[in-house]
Enzyme design. Structure first.
Site, PDB file in Angstrom:
ATOM      1  N   GLY A   1       0.838  -1.207   0.000  1.00  0.00           N
ATOM      2  CA  GLY A   1       0.000   0.000   0.000  1.00  0.00           C
ATOM      3  C   GLY A   1       0.872   1.256   0.000  1.00  0.00           C
ATOM      4  O   GLY A   1       1.850   1.324   0.738  1.00  0.00           O
TER       5      GLY A   1
ATOM      6  N   VAL B   1      16.831   8.421  -1.232  1.00  0.00           N
ATOM      7  CA  VAL B   1      17.646   7.282  -1.702  1.00  0.00           C
ATOM      8  C   VAL B   1      18.406   7.685  -2.965  1.00  0.00           C
ATOM      9  O   VAL B   1      19.624   7.478  -3.073  1.00  0.00           O
ATOM     10  CB  VAL B   1      16.746   6.048  -1.972  1.00  0.00           C
ATOM     11  CG1 VAL B   1      17.515   4.963  -2.731  1.00  0.00           C
ATOM     12  CG2 VAL B   1      16.182   5.489  -0.670  1.00  0.00           C
TER      13      VAL B   1
ATOM     14  N   ASP C   1       5.296  -4.889   5.998  1.00  0.00           N
ATOM     15  CA  ASP C   1       5.767  -6.221   6.400  1.00  0.00           C
ATOM     16  C   ASP C   1       5.833  -7.212   5.228  1.00  0.00           C
ATOM     17  O   ASP C   1       6.779  -7.992   5.118  1.00  0.00           O
ATOM     18  CB  ASP C   1       4.927  -6.783   7.557  1.00  0.00           C
ATOM     19  CG  ASP C   1       3.432  -6.705   7.301  1.00  0.00           C
ATOM     20  OD1 ASP C   1       3.022  -6.166   6.251  1.00  0.00           O
ATOM     21  OD2 ASP C   1       2.665  -7.184   8.147  1.00  0.00           O
TER      22      ASP C   1
ATOM     23  N   THR D   1       4.456   2.488   5.507  1.00  0.00           N
ATOM     24  CA  THR D   1       3.055   2.037   5.559  1.00  0.00           C
ATOM     25  C   THR D   1       2.311   2.937   6.534  1.00  0.00           C
ATOM     26  O   THR D   1       2.855   3.287   7.587  1.00  0.00           O
ATOM     27  CB  THR D   1       2.915   0.571   6.009  1.00  0.00           C
ATOM     28  OG1 THR D   1       1.541   0.336   6.402  1.00  0.00           O
ATOM     29  CG2 THR D   1       3.786   0.212   7.198  1.00  0.00           C
TER      30      THR D   1
ATOM     31  N   GLY E   1     -10.978  12.995  20.325  1.00  0.00           N
ATOM     32  CA  GLY E   1     -11.910  12.977  21.458  1.00  0.00           C
ATOM     33  C   GLY E   1     -12.992  11.910  21.346  1.00  0.00           C
ATOM     34  O   GLY E   1     -14.140  12.134  21.750  1.00  0.00           O
TER      35      GLY E   1
ATOM     36  N   SER F   1     -23.699  14.158  21.894  1.00  0.00           N
ATOM     37  CA  SER F   1     -23.321  13.453  20.660  1.00  0.00           C
ATOM     38  C   SER F   1     -22.062  12.669  20.980  1.00  0.00           C
ATOM     39  O   SER F   1     -21.369  12.997  21.942  1.00  0.00           O
ATOM     40  CB  SER F   1     -23.029  14.447  19.535  1.00  0.00           C
ATOM     41  OG  SER F   1     -21.889  15.216  19.874  1.00  0.00           O
TER      42      SER F   1
ATOM     43  N   GLU G   1     -10.566  -0.713  10.827  1.00  0.00           N
ATOM     44  CA  GLU G   1     -11.322  -1.547   9.861  1.00  0.00           C
ATOM     45  C   GLU G   1     -11.259  -3.039  10.205  1.00  0.00           C
ATOM     46  O   GLU G   1     -12.180  -3.775   9.896  1.00  0.00           O
ATOM     47  CB  GLU G   1     -10.831  -1.305   8.428  1.00  0.00           C
ATOM     48  CG  GLU G   1      -9.390  -1.675   8.229  1.00  0.00           C
ATOM     49  CD  GLU G   1      -8.917  -1.504   6.794  1.00  0.00           C
ATOM     50  OE1 GLU G   1      -9.726  -1.600   5.869  1.00  0.00           O
ATOM     51  OE2 GLU G   1      -7.710  -1.282   6.621  1.00  0.00           O
TER      52      GLU G   1
ATOM     53  N   LEU H   1      -8.882   7.678   1.516  1.00  0.00           N
ATOM     54  CA  LEU H   1      -8.466   9.087   1.586  1.00  0.00           C
ATOM     55  C   LEU H   1      -7.321   9.244   2.594  1.00  0.00           C
ATOM     56  O   LEU H   1      -6.520  10.160   2.506  1.00  0.00           O
ATOM     57  CB  LEU H   1      -9.641  10.022   1.872  1.00  0.00           C
ATOM     58  CG  LEU H   1     -10.234  10.211   3.258  1.00  0.00           C
ATOM     59  CD1 LEU H   1      -9.432  11.217   4.068  1.00  0.00           C
ATOM     60  CD2 LEU H   1     -11.657  10.692   3.124  1.00  0.00           C
TER      61      LEU H   1
HETATM   62  O1  F6P Z   1      -1.453  -1.546   4.711  1.00  0.00           O
HETATM   63  C1  F6P Z   1      -1.981  -0.288   4.473  1.00  0.00           C
HETATM   64  C2  F6P Z   1      -3.457  -0.370   4.240  1.00  0.00           C
HETATM   65  O2  F6P Z   1      -3.905   0.929   3.908  1.00  0.00           O
HETATM   66  C3  F6P Z   1      -4.291  -0.962   5.357  1.00  0.00           C
HETATM   67  O3  F6P Z   1      -4.557  -0.054   6.410  1.00  0.00           O
HETATM   68  C4  F6P Z   1      -5.522  -1.387   4.615  1.00  0.00           C
HETATM   69  O4  F6P Z   1      -6.179  -2.420   5.297  1.00  0.00           O
HETATM   70  C5  F6P Z   1      -4.961  -1.872   3.316  1.00  0.00           C
HETATM   71  O5  F6P Z   1      -3.743  -1.204   3.120  1.00  0.00           O
HETATM   72  C6  F6P Z   1      -5.850  -1.649   2.119  1.00  0.00           C
HETATM   73  O6  F6P Z   1      -5.225  -2.198   1.012  1.00  0.00           O
HETATM   74  P1  F6P Z   1      -5.673  -1.959  -0.507  1.00  0.00           P
HETATM   75  O7  F6P Z   1      -5.317  -0.559  -0.873  1.00  0.00           O
HETATM   76  O8  F6P Z   1      -4.880  -2.961  -1.276  1.00  0.00           O
HETATM   77  O9  F6P Z   1      -7.137  -2.173  -0.539  1.00  0.00           O
END
Ligand code: F6P
Length: 326
Positions: free
Chosen positions: A14, A26, A106, A129, A189, A219, A226, A257
């Site tokens: 990602g 680099v 990783d 990442t 918060g 509220s 996720e 986003l």
């Molecule tokens: O590893 C980074 C990440 O943004 C995670 O937080 C997320 O679960 C995943 O990649 C989403 O991956 P993709 O962009 O392949 O859907």
């Protein structure tokens, strides 16, 4: 100085804001030390398919502030096969690339480790990442920017939540890691923060909401990673709404986003330090390691050493959030 003359750099997995700043660092460090540097496009896929181009100091002008990665990125299935890795090796041989610097998470480092064990190409990984889920470093490139993006979104949702006396479940990224959730939740918060590393039952969520409602909270915002153990934000919102009707409930999923946008100063500086450290490390003979930062010190961890460490979540931030969300 080592015999290394031609270094390949690529981004994988990602994308993360600050990867471009790392590529720049680099490339320019290689040139500073008189080495040739080659960009490999589309991660391991580009290595397999031969998408390689020599880069110069000016190839990386005006990218330090740009999100995404100019080298593009991919999650490669083919590199998981011996045949794919053989093709990747052929590409490196063809371009006489004698060392590799990978920028990724990783999965990227795991792939690099297998490749190193098979072909012994000196290699260093730079942690990039948004998840900040790698052991051996306090921070990964992109985490600071992504968390700030999440906080900005949470602040905006707070305005509308308050206007309508609503309960919002806000889902942030982190399939296996609660880091973004914990610190965006604390900074935003949130009344509760749900992470993949810890189980929070629906009963516990309802008890918390009940208590804060009794404390005159009009509220509430709940931040959900996720990959949370209790389910997605949508699933949790449904279960909570069935049993707790005090608030009208809404769900917002922040999604990708969080992966884009201008990197913060922190991520640019981190990426610059990592880029220089990766090249200097490889030229000093470091192999199959990941650079990291501990306090203010750049460190190198071998793949094996990292297997012994476990990425830990920020328990202190979680604890503080629980105290403050009464
Ligand atoms: O590893 C980074 C990440 O943004 C995670 O937080 C997320 O679960 C995943 O990649 C989403 O991956 P993709 O962009 O392949 O859907």
């Amino acid at each position: 100085m080592s015999e290394i003359k031609r270094i390949g750099v690529f981004t994988s997995g990602g994308d993360a804001p600050g990867m471009n700043a790392a590529i720049r660092a680099v490339v320019r460090t290689c040139i500073y030390y008189g080495k040739q540097v080659f960009g490999i496009y589309q991660g391991y896929n580009g290595m397999i398919e031969g998408e390689v181009e020599e880069l110069g100091a000016r190839s990386v002008s005006h990218i330090i502030q740009r999100g995404g990665t100019i080298l593009k990125s991919a999650r490669s299935k083919d590199f998981r096969t011996p045949e794919g890795r053989k093709l990747a090796y052929e590409t490196l041989k063809k371009h006489k690339i004698d060392a590799l610097i990978a920028i990724g998470g990783d999965g990227t480092f795991a792939g690099l480790n297998v490749f190193y064990n098979e072909y012994k190409i000196p290699s260093v990984c730079i942690p990039g990442t948004i998840d900040n889920d790698l052991p051996g470093t306090d921070y990964t490139i992109g985490y600071d920017t992504a968390t700030n993006t999440a906080v900005e979104a949470i602040d905006k949702i707070r305005d509308t939540a308050l206007s309508h006396n609503r309960l919002f479940f806000i889902e942030v990224m982190g399939r296996d890691s609660g880091q973004i959730a914990i610190n965006s939740g604390l900074a935003g918060g949130a009344v509760a923060i749900l992470v993949p590393e810890e189980e929070t039952t629906i009963d516990e969520i309802i008890a918390k909401l009940d208590q804060t409602a009794k404390n005159q909270k009009k509220s509430s915002l709940v931040v959900v990673a996720e990959g949370g153990k209790s389910g997605s934000a949508i699933e949790i919102a449904q279960k909570v709404t069935e049993r707790f009707a005090n608030f009208e409930t809404k769900v917002t999923i922040l999604g990708h986003l969080q992966r884009g946008g201008v990197p913060t100063y922190f991520d640019r500086v981190l990426a610059s330090k990592f880029g220089v450290a990766a090249v200097e490390g490889i030229l000093k003979g470091k192999n199959n390691v990941m650079v990291g930062i501990r306090g203010n010190t750049v460190v190198y961890n071998t793949f094996e050493a990292m297997q012994e460490m476990s990425p830990d979540i920020d328990h202190e931030s979680l604890r503080i959030s629980k105290i403050l969300s009464i």
